[in-house]
Design an enzyme around this catalytic site. Structure first.
Site, PDB file in Angstrom:
ATOM      1  N   GLY A   1      89.078  21.356  15.703  1.00 22.51           N
ATOM      2  CA  GLY A   1      89.731  22.205  14.712  1.00 22.51           C
ATOM      3  C   GLY A   1      91.177  22.487  15.090  1.00 22.51           C
ATOM      4  O   GLY A   1      91.868  21.648  15.675  1.00 22.51           O
ATOM      5  N   SER A   2      91.623  23.680  14.811  1.00 26.07           N
ATOM      6  CA  SER A   2      93.056  23.997  14.937  1.00 26.07           C
ATOM      7  C   SER A   2      93.566  24.021  16.370  1.00 26.07           C
ATOM      8  O   SER A   2      94.782  23.989  16.577  1.00 26.07           O
ATOM      9  CB  SER A   2      93.347  25.341  14.260  1.00 26.07           C
ATOM     10  OG  SER A   2      93.150  25.239  12.868  1.00 26.07           O
TER      11      SER A   2
END
Length: 696
Positions: free
Chosen positions: A290-291
């Site tokens: 993810g981020s």
């Protein structure tokens, strides 16, 4: 007639002579064959028939943390063996031994009747069982000393340390990867017997001494490991997650300071746990980051100068790539913003725009240079290499999703190693768990050496990245990772899990990766919370854990990290002291003892008696450090009462101590002083559990 008879007799004599000659020739040939071709084989078999070799196991080397704190030791244990040739009545012997050794009588009888010079009956029995066997005094049944692996801190760092098998061979963790250093060489007791199986008194009996294994020192700091594991226990309970992981690393040399996964297991009783819990998810599991992976995208676009921190982007709430819209987490988008603000806000459309501007080949160059898609070669077993789409198969939509941490799977150790390269001005180090190896004379036979993999980005670029990641914490999505008095750089992450049929509803991985101090990083840390129940955003549940743990670590270290790996032989007597054992004491008495030793006390939870402490008793740490004290609450009373050290106490004193903490006592022997106890000190028991004390 007489002449015919004489001729017949002569023929018979000749035939007899020829037969005798053939027999003698055959015997001579056989003798020559045995003498010249089979002599060594016959000699070995003769020796084997009259020689009994009883193995003497080498003591396995110890495992220490970076400061010399014991993590794994070998203790003496007694094992029962048989010499079947000496046993006079196998049936009677099997009947007597089966009950004591808790073995099946029929199987034991078969073993005792086998034609073999030596057979193990049961390995590493307790002292009470060994005493019963000695009392029987059965000919052909003996007892020999072996060593048994013992992990004094139970579950602590279990996924790093691993465990050993019945023959003291490493089976997991560093016990496996450094087995050649730890194992040593087996010795033997050699005794000569006659044809009837009796020991020959004047024979040349021989003792071949074993060579004990070498000691290894890990880069793990046991105090940091304790802080991390306590935080993981609380996080696992509060989020009801499937699992949680923390890795802490020194970016200046790649040394691992702490590595922990929960749930875990106790290596002293590893066979009682599911093999799934043995798995070191920090190195063996892959996940979509993810981020948190956006720090690699930032490094890529800034490194190739395709954007600057001041370049502006407009976020409408989504961006279309090959017919698919990638949405921003903020409904309606962030509007006009600089690239620095894109990073602070973790704005997906902004990152996608930058990655498309960079292009596939340059982006893949950074992915490969940072070590994704290949093992880091950390010295721990079972490392996965991650999953990266082949470059020739990548389309613009794949590039777009990878730039925000989707369509790529990494291991935690890969991600923190890459982040460490950004923290240390662009040098990618191989992560290491081994500090040094020492022999029994305390000579270093394998020192620690930095292992540089490559230079991935320049210092100017890393300074830009550090500045923008600091703003993520001070102004952006990572505010909950704030540490009072220290500027922290980091990035949040929230990723929906992928199943066989696409993204799985309600299953997320929340994470946070960061380092401190941001402008001169001494420690990099990654937090991963797998499938939390309820709130699942990394900024809300992972970032606060990072902030709390980082604050505790920096307090312990006093922000006084020494460059590289310190030798554990440095003299710290003036500034350091041993932490007293205050477990099971009332709070006022615990505080008094800590203050007298030069430490501060910090109380966690609201009980009146101490259930646990960090750092653990007898750790040598700087004076003035705050000791975390966890009190006995209903949570502890249901299963986590710490067994105190009762040795050298009188029977009355031991009974009083146990009664005060809701444990019962059972005595063995007729003395008044406790010589030893079961279970060992610091073991956890349920309320009402029993402690056996051996009196002398």
């Amino acid at each position: 007639m007489p002449i015919t008879s004489h001729i017949t007799i002569r023929k018979r004599i000749v035939i007899l002579f020829l037969i005798v000659a053939v027999i003698i020739t055959g015997l001579l040939c056989r003798l020559a064959y045995l003498q010249f071709y089979k002599s060594s084989w016959l000699k070995e078999n003769a020796i084997e028939q009259r020689i009994r070799e009883i193995p003497v196991e080498a003591k396995r080397g110890k495992i220490f943390d970076r400061n010399g704190k014991e993590l794994a030791i070998s203790i003496n244990a007694e094992s029962i063996y048989a010499i079947p040739a000496e046993i006079q009545n196998a049936e009677d012997t099997a009947a007597k031994l089966a009950a004591i050794l808790d073995l099946e009588e029929d199987k034991l009888k078969k073993k005792l009747k086998q034609r073999m010079s030596f057979a193990w009956l049961k390995r590493r029995v307790d002292s009470e069982t060994a005493l019963k066997i000695k009392t029987l005094d059965i000919k052909g049944i003996g007892i020999t000393q072996e060593s048994k692996r013992f992990y004094p801190n139970d579950n602590l760092a279990s996924h790093v340390i691993g465990f050993t098998g019945i023959d003291n061979q490493g089976l997991d963790g560093v016990e496996l990867t450094f087995d050649n250093y730890l194992r040593g060489r087996q010795g033997a007791i050699i005794i000569e017997y006659d044809a009837r199986g009796h020991e020959i008194p004047q024979a040349n009996h021989k003792y071949v001494s074993p060579t004990d294994g070498n000691d290894i020192y890990l880069t793990i700091d046991v105090v940091i490991q304790e802080i991390v594991e306590k935080a993981l226990e609380n996080t696992l309970r509060e989020t009801q997650a499937k699992s949680v992981t923390i890795v802490a690393l020194d970016p200046r040399d790649g040394s691992i300071l702490a590595l922990a996964n929960k749930p875990d297991y106790n290596p002293n009783r590893f066979s009682e746990y599911s093999p799934k819990l043995w798995r070191n998810t920090a190195v063996s599991n892959v996940y979509e980051p993810g981020s948190t992976f956006k720090i690699i995208t930032v490094a890529s676009v800034l490194g190739d100068k395709v954007v600057s921190l001041q370049d502006r982007f407009y976020d409408y709430g989504g961006i279309a790539v090959q017919g698919r819209t990638i949405h921003c987490w903020k409904h309606g988008g962030h509007g006009s913003q600089t690239f620095s603000e894109v990073v602070q806000n973790s704005c997906n459309p902004g990152f996608v725009s930058c990655a498309l501007r960079l292009g596939i080949d340059p982006f893949y160059r950074y992915i490969e240079n940072f070590g994704f898609g290949q093992p880091t070669n950390i010295d721990l077993p079972g490392e996965a290499k991650g999953i990266v789409i082949k470059r020739e198969n990548v389309k613009p939509i794949n590039l777009a999703t990878m730039s925000i941490g989707q369509s790529i799977a990494v291991t935690p150790i890969q991600l923190i190693t890459a982040a460490a390269a950004i923290a240390n001005d662009g040098t990618l180090f191989r992560p290491q768990i081994l500090k040094e190896v020492k022999d029994k004379e305390n000579n270093i036979i394998r020192p620690f050496e930095k292992d540089v993999v490559s230079k991935v980005i320049d210092k100017e670029t890393t300074n830009e990245i550090k500045n923008v990641l600091e703003k993520v914490v001070s102004l952006g999505t990572g505010k909950n990772a704030f540490v009072d008095g220290i500027k922290v750089a980091g990035k949040t992450g929230t990723a929906q899990k992928v199943g066989a049929s696409g993204y799985e509803a309600g299953k997320y991985v929340a994470s946070f990766i960061g380092f401190a101090p941001y402008d001169n990083p001494k420690i990099v840390m990654l937090i991963i919370i797998d499938e939390p129940v309820g709130i699942y955003y990394g900024g809300q549940i992972a970032a606060p854990v990072f902030g709390k743990v980082m604050a505790e670590i920096l307090k312990y270290m006093k922000d006084d990290f020494n460059a590289g790996i310190k030798s554990n032989t440095e003299n710290t007597n003036n500034t350091h002291a041993k932490v007293p054992n205050v477990i099971n004491l009332e709070i006022p008495e615990a505080i008094r003892q800590l203050q007298e030793a030069g430490f501060n006390a910090r109380i966690e939870e609201n009980g009146s008696r101490i259930a646990d402490q960090i750092p653990k008793p007898h750790s040598t740490i700087p004076r003035g450090t705050s000791i975390l004290l966890y009190t006995i609450t209903p949570r502890y009373l249901t299963g986590e009462i710490t067994v105190p050290d009762l040795t050298h106490l009188s029977l009355k004193e031991a009974a009083d101590v146990l009664a005060n903490i809701s444990l019962s006592i059972e005595t063995v022997g007729y003395g008044n002083i406790v010589a030893k106890q079961e279970p060992l000190p610091n073991t956890k028991l349920s309320s009402g559990g029993r402690v056996i004390v051996y009196l002398e």
